[in-house]
Design a protein around this motif. Sequence first.
Motif, PDB file in Angstrom:
ATOM      1  N   LEU A 158      -5.391   6.993  -5.904  1.00  0.00           N
ATOM      2  CA  LEU A 158      -5.644   5.590  -6.225  1.00  0.00           C
ATOM      3  C   LEU A 158      -6.631   4.974  -5.236  1.00  0.00           C
ATOM      4  CD1 LEU A 158      -4.854   3.025  -7.888  1.00  0.00           C
ATOM      5  CD2 LEU A 158      -3.173   2.589  -6.110  1.00  0.00           C
ATOM      6  N   PHE A 159      -6.504   5.305  -3.976  1.00  0.00           N
ATOM      7  CA  PHE A 159      -7.356   4.686  -2.965  1.00  0.00           C
ATOM      8  C   PHE A 159      -8.782   5.226  -3.001  1.00  0.00           C
ATOM      9  CE2 PHE A 159      -3.018   4.099  -1.344  1.00  0.00           C
ATOM     10  CZ  PHE A 159      -3.006   2.712  -1.328  1.00  0.00           C
ATOM     11  N   ASP A 160      -8.985   6.334  -3.718  1.00  0.00           N
ATOM     12  CA  ASP A 160     -10.346   6.826  -3.927  1.00  0.00           C
ATOM     13  C   ASP A 160     -11.067   5.998  -4.989  1.00  0.00           C
ATOM     14  OD1 ASP A 160      -9.773   8.842  -2.107  1.00  0.00           O
ATOM     15  OD2 ASP A 160      -9.218  10.289  -3.672  1.00  0.00           O
TER      16      ASP A 160
ATOM     17  N   LEU B  51       2.205   1.654  -3.560  1.00  0.00           N
ATOM     18  CA  LEU B  51       1.132   2.099  -4.449  1.00  0.00           C
ATOM     19  C   LEU B  51       0.855   3.588  -4.254  1.00  0.00           C
ATOM     20  CD1 LEU B  51      -1.364  -0.888  -4.311  1.00  0.00           C
ATOM     21  CD2 LEU B  51      -0.057  -0.103  -6.285  1.00  0.00           C
ATOM     22  N   ARG B  52       0.835   4.010  -3.027  1.00  0.00           N
ATOM     23  CA  ARG B  52       0.582   5.428  -2.747  1.00  0.00           C
ATOM     24  C   ARG B  52       1.707   6.298  -3.313  1.00  0.00           C
ATOM     25  NH1 ARG B  52      -2.801   8.367   0.551  1.00  0.00           N
ATOM     26  NH2 ARG B  52      -1.947  10.350   1.260  1.00  0.00           N
ATOM     27  N   LEU B  53       2.954   5.838  -3.155  1.00  0.00           N
ATOM     28  CA  LEU B  53       4.097   6.599  -3.670  1.00  0.00           C
ATOM     29  C   LEU B  53       4.103   6.667  -5.194  1.00  0.00           C
ATOM     30  CD1 LEU B  53       7.035   5.392  -1.393  1.00  0.00           C
ATOM     31  CD2 LEU B  53       6.144   7.709  -1.560  1.00  0.00           C
TER      32      LEU B  53
ATOM     33  N   GLY C 281      -0.038   7.573  -6.388  1.00  0.00           N
ATOM     34  CA  GLY C 281      -0.587   8.783  -5.785  1.00  0.00           C
ATOM     35  C   GLY C 281      -1.748   8.472  -4.866  1.00  0.00           C
ATOM     36  N   PRO C 282      -2.102   9.433  -4.032  1.00  0.00           N
ATOM     37  CA  PRO C 282      -3.156   9.198  -3.045  1.00  0.00           C
ATOM     38  C   PRO C 282      -4.535   8.991  -3.678  1.00  0.00           C
ATOM     39  CG  PRO C 282      -2.416  11.481  -2.983  1.00  0.00           C
ATOM     40  CD  PRO C 282      -1.510  10.749  -3.926  1.00  0.00           C
TER      41      PRO C 282
ATOM     42  N   PRO D 196       0.820  -1.226   0.000  1.00  0.00           N
ATOM     43  CA  PRO D 196       0.000   0.000   0.000  1.00  0.00           C
ATOM     44  C   PRO D 196       0.851   1.273   0.000  1.00  0.00           C
ATOM     45  CG  PRO D 196      -0.804  -1.536   1.656  1.00  0.00           C
ATOM     46  CD  PRO D 196       0.489  -2.091   1.128  1.00  0.00           C
ATOM     47  N   VAL D 197       1.972   1.229   0.688  1.00  0.00           N
ATOM     48  CA  VAL D 197       2.867   2.396   0.727  1.00  0.00           C
ATOM     49  C   VAL D 197       3.443   2.643  -0.668  1.00  0.00           C
ATOM     50  CG1 VAL D 197       4.998   3.335   1.721  1.00  0.00           C
ATOM     51  CG2 VAL D 197       3.413   2.010   3.152  1.00  0.00           C
TER      52      VAL D 197
END
Length: 185
Positions: free
Chosen positions: A16-18, A8-10, A13-14, A5-6
């Motif tokens: 993605l989780f939306d 993917l976020r990096l 971008g943030p 998850p870290v």
Amino acid sequence: MLLLPVYLRLFVGPGLFDVIDVAPFVEAFLLLIVTPLTLAAITQSLAARLRAARRLMDLMQALMVPLMMATLAVVVASQIDAVRADASSLLVVVPIYITFLIAVIPLGLLTARALKQNVPATRAMVFSGATRNSLVVLPLALALPETLALAAVVVVTQTLVELVGMVIYVRIVPHVVPHPAAATP
């Protein structure tokens, strides 16, 4: 795995989780990754004490290649039409995978030398560095929403390139990492 998850976020971008529903990811992760790893650990622990567990491990080791071939055949068969349909998009990533396979050989040799590995361990280091366990990631890629369906096809393409690479590695690695007895005339 815990850092996925870290990463993917990096990398994505943030936002993605939306777009992604985390529930299918968690389900795929628990069912297809954590459960088999846990069962393997339990079996290994029991094998140290119980003859039946040792027999089970021996049986599973004997079945490993046929089961992996069957798994691979099912995965490729289920995704081959998508690979064909997105071939032009996928051609962009193939050189990256090939470059990785080429770069792993000297990196594996350097790592093995630094760790003072013997010939079999050096060969294993090179091979294990080249195989990125894409089939482990595939359930996670398949859990992505339809808008990101190309990710699963990219993972399958990686697997196909990796398979061809492993066939080439079987021929090349023994020459790159010869047994000391083979090196003397």
